[in-house]
Write a protein that holds these residues in place. Structure first.
Motif, PDB file in Angstrom:
ATOM      1  N   ASP A  48       0.841  -1.207  -0.014  1.00 47.87           N
ATOM      2  CA  ASP A  48      -0.122  -0.019  -0.032  1.00 47.87           C
ATOM      3  C   ASP A  48       0.829   1.141   0.007  1.00 47.87           C
ATOM      4  O   ASP A  48       1.061   1.785   1.123  1.00 47.87           O
ATOM      5  N   ASN A  49       1.465   1.442  -1.196  1.00 53.40           N
ATOM      6  CA  ASN A  49       2.579   2.711  -1.244  1.00 53.40           C
ATOM      7  C   ASN A  49       1.706   3.733  -2.011  1.00 53.40           C
ATOM      8  O   ASN A  49       1.192   3.747  -2.806  1.00 53.40           O
ATOM      9  N   ALA A  50       2.563   5.102  -1.649  1.00 47.35           N
ATOM     10  CA  ALA A  50       2.126   6.193  -2.171  1.00 47.35           C
ATOM     11  C   ALA A  50       3.161   7.254  -2.216  1.00 47.35           C
ATOM     12  O   ALA A  50       4.038   7.161  -1.195  1.00 47.35           O
ATOM     13  N   PRO A  51       3.396   8.353  -3.107  1.00 44.01           N
ATOM     14  CA  PRO A  51       4.490   9.252  -3.092  1.00 44.01           C
ATOM     15  C   PRO A  51       4.475  10.072  -1.703  1.00 44.01           C
ATOM     16  O   PRO A  51       3.344  10.093  -1.138  1.00 44.01           O
ATOM     17  N   VAL A  52       5.620  10.483  -1.348  1.00 39.42           N
ATOM     18  CA  VAL A  52       5.443  11.542  -0.349  1.00 39.42           C
ATOM     19  C   VAL A  52       6.081  13.054  -1.157  1.00 39.42           C
ATOM     20  O   VAL A  52       6.891  12.870  -1.784  1.00 39.42           O
ATOM     21  N   THR A  53       5.490  14.146  -0.863  1.00 41.55           N
ATOM     22  CA  THR A  53       5.888  15.356  -1.442  1.00 41.55           C
ATOM     23  C   THR A  53       6.150  16.201  -0.208  1.00 41.55           C
ATOM     24  O   THR A  53       5.029  16.694   0.327  1.00 41.55           O
ATOM     25  N   ILE A  54       7.331  16.983  -0.153  1.00 46.31           N
ATOM     26  CA  ILE A  54       7.746  18.078   0.806  1.00 46.31           C
ATOM     27  C   ILE A  54       7.686  19.287  -0.207  1.00 46.31           C
ATOM     28  O   ILE A  54       8.756  19.402  -0.861  1.00 46.31           O
ATOM     29  N   ARG A  55       6.929  20.091  -0.013  1.00 47.59           N
ATOM     30  CA  ARG A  55       6.949  21.356  -0.793  1.00 47.59           C
ATOM     31  C   ARG A  55       8.011  22.587  -0.223  1.00 47.59           C
ATOM     32  O   ARG A  55       8.358  22.452   0.956  1.00 47.59           O
ATOM     33  N   ASP A  56       8.289  23.607  -1.000  1.00 49.89           N
ATOM     34  CA  ASP A  56       9.310  24.723  -0.800  1.00 49.89           C
ATOM     35  C   ASP A  56       9.224  25.289   0.699  1.00 49.89           C
ATOM     36  O   ASP A  56       8.046  25.663   0.916  1.00 49.89           O
ATOM     37  N   GLY A  57      10.378  25.302   1.124  1.00 52.85           N
ATOM     38  CA  GLY A  57      10.302  26.097   2.405  1.00 52.85           C
ATOM     39  C   GLY A  57       9.997  25.214   3.767  1.00 52.85           C
ATOM     40  O   GLY A  57       9.810  25.914   4.837  1.00 52.85           O
ATOM     41  N   ALA A  58       9.555  24.102   3.605  1.00 52.70           N
ATOM     42  CA  ALA A  58       8.909  23.152   4.762  1.00 52.70           C
ATOM     43  C   ALA A  58      10.105  22.747   5.631  1.00 52.70           C
ATOM     44  O   ALA A  58      11.165  22.520   4.956  1.00 52.70           O
ATOM     45  N   TRP A  59       9.803  22.248   6.811  1.00 50.89           N
ATOM     46  CA  TRP A  59      10.802  22.043   7.830  1.00 50.89           C
ATOM     47  C   TRP A  59      10.118  20.753   8.504  1.00 50.89           C
ATOM     48  O   TRP A  59       9.371  20.771   8.992  1.00 50.89           O
ATOM     49  N   ILE A  60      10.920  19.631   8.502  1.00 50.44           N
ATOM     50  CA  ILE A  60      10.632  18.323   9.046  1.00 50.44           C
ATOM     51  C   ILE A  60      11.638  18.408  10.180  1.00 50.44           C
ATOM     52  O   ILE A  60      12.591  17.857  10.222  1.00 50.44           O
ATOM     53  N   ALA A  61      11.284  18.393  11.505  1.00 49.87           N
ATOM     54  CA  ALA A  61      12.117  18.516  12.705  1.00 49.87           C
ATOM     55  C   ALA A  61      12.546  17.297  12.958  1.00 49.87           C
ATOM     56  O   ALA A  61      11.899  16.053  12.431  1.00 49.87           O
ATOM     57  N   THR A  62      13.469  17.222  14.136  1.00 42.86           N
ATOM     58  CA  THR A  62      14.097  15.988  14.333  1.00 42.86           C
ATOM     59  C   THR A  62      13.186  14.777  14.706  1.00 42.86           C
ATOM     60  O   THR A  62      12.347  15.061  15.353  1.00 42.86           O
ATOM     61  N   ARG A  63      13.389  13.658  14.242  1.00 41.12           N
ATOM     62  CA  ARG A  63      12.645  12.280  14.341  1.00 41.12           C
ATOM     63  C   ARG A  63      11.091  12.581  14.214  1.00 41.12           C
ATOM     64  O   ARG A  63      10.385  11.417  14.658  1.00 41.12           O
ATOM     65  N   VAL A  72       3.129  17.730   2.256  1.00 35.21           N
ATOM     66  CA  VAL A  72       3.543  18.646   3.160  1.00 35.21           C
ATOM     67  C   VAL A  72       3.608  20.034   2.404  1.00 35.21           C
ATOM     68  O   VAL A  72       4.513  20.242   1.593  1.00 35.21           O
ATOM     69  N   GLY A  73       2.591  20.985   2.743  1.00 35.25           N
ATOM     70  CA  GLY A  73       2.632  22.380   2.135  1.00 35.25           C
ATOM     71  C   GLY A  73       3.810  23.207   2.409  1.00 35.25           C
ATOM     72  O   GLY A  73       4.656  23.038   3.313  1.00 35.25           O
ATOM     73  N   GLU A  74       3.944  24.254   1.550  1.00 31.09           N
ATOM     74  CA  GLU A  74       4.891  25.043   1.486  1.00 31.09           C
ATOM     75  C   GLU A  74       4.853  25.976   2.792  1.00 31.09           C
ATOM     76  O   GLU A  74       3.938  26.289   3.744  1.00 31.09           O
ATOM     77  N   ASN A  75       6.354  25.906   3.388  1.00 36.95           N
ATOM     78  CA  ASN A  75       6.575  26.612   4.548  1.00 36.95           C
ATOM     79  C   ASN A  75       5.921  26.159   5.675  1.00 36.95           C
ATOM     80  O   ASN A  75       5.901  26.749   6.833  1.00 36.95           O
ATOM     81  N   ALA A  76       5.303  24.819   5.756  1.00 36.14           N
ATOM     82  CA  ALA A  76       4.926  24.181   6.863  1.00 36.14           C
ATOM     83  C   ALA A  76       6.068  23.623   7.878  1.00 36.14           C
ATOM     84  O   ALA A  76       7.039  23.416   7.328  1.00 36.14           O
ATOM     85  N   VAL A  77       5.702  23.682   9.005  1.00 38.56           N
ATOM     86  CA  VAL A  77       6.604  23.099  10.170  1.00 38.56           C
ATOM     87  C   VAL A  77       5.917  21.935  10.802  1.00 38.56           C
ATOM     88  O   VAL A  77       5.013  21.745  11.267  1.00 38.56           O
ATOM     89  N   ILE A  78       6.927  20.613  10.417  1.00 39.18           N
ATOM     90  CA  ILE A  78       6.271  19.548  11.243  1.00 39.18           C
ATOM     91  C   ILE A  78       7.269  19.328  12.580  1.00 39.18           C
ATOM     92  O   ILE A  78       8.360  19.125  12.458  1.00 39.18           O
ATOM     93  N   GLY A  79       6.801  19.506  13.769  1.00 41.34           N
ATOM     94  CA  GLY A  79       7.698  19.492  14.877  1.00 41.34           C
ATOM     95  C   GLY A  79       8.320  18.093  15.195  1.00 41.34           C
ATOM     96  O   GLY A  79       7.878  16.916  14.739  1.00 41.34           O
ATOM     97  N   ALA A  80       9.141  18.206  16.336  1.00 38.73           N
ATOM     98  CA  ALA A  80       9.706  16.948  16.608  1.00 38.73           C
ATOM     99  C   ALA A  80       8.883  15.846  16.952  1.00 38.73           C
ATOM    100  O   ALA A  80       7.916  16.175  17.632  1.00 38.73           O
TER     101      ALA A  80
END
Length: 112
Positions: A48-63, A72-80
């Motif tokens: 059950d696979n599907a692509p992942v897209t991280i848009r410009d300016g996003a931050w995926i934090a540690t772990r 993940v939309g532009e300039n979004a922040v995904i917290g630790a």
């Protein structure tokens, strides 16, 4: 992967499908992007696979972990330590639950 993007130490990109990373993206240490899974609801345990897209300016934090099919939309922040299972709108923040400090065990259940 776009220009000025960075992938931190010990990050994992599990790419059974495409992973698209925009410009000025930060994937912090030990973050994970995972495009794959299995159908646990069927005996054959199909992929059950599907692509992942991280848009410009996003931050995926540690772990933090972003699972299959998510954008993940532009300039979004995904917290630790956050676990992301659905799309994240631009300019938003997704934070993991915070630990709550409980009273010491000797005072639990005692009302003032």
């Amino acid at each position: 992967m776009g220009s000025n993007s960075w992938i931190g130490v010990e990050s994992q990109l599990i790419n059974l499908e495409d992973i698209i990373i925009g410009e000025d993206v930060c994937l912090s240490q030990q973050s994970m992007l995972c495009t794959g899974s299995h159908r646990a609801d069927v005996e054959s345990f199909d992929f059950d696979n599907a692509p992942v897209t991280i848009r410009d300016g996003a931050w995926i934090a540690t772990r933090a972990t972003v699972l299959r099919g998510v954008t993940v939309g532009e300039n979004a922040v995904i917290g630790a330590t956050a676990l992301v299972t659905q799309d994240v709108v631009p300019d938003s923040r997704v934070l993991a639950p915070r630990a709550e400090v409980a009273a010491p065990s000797s005072t639990r259940g005692v009302r003032p």
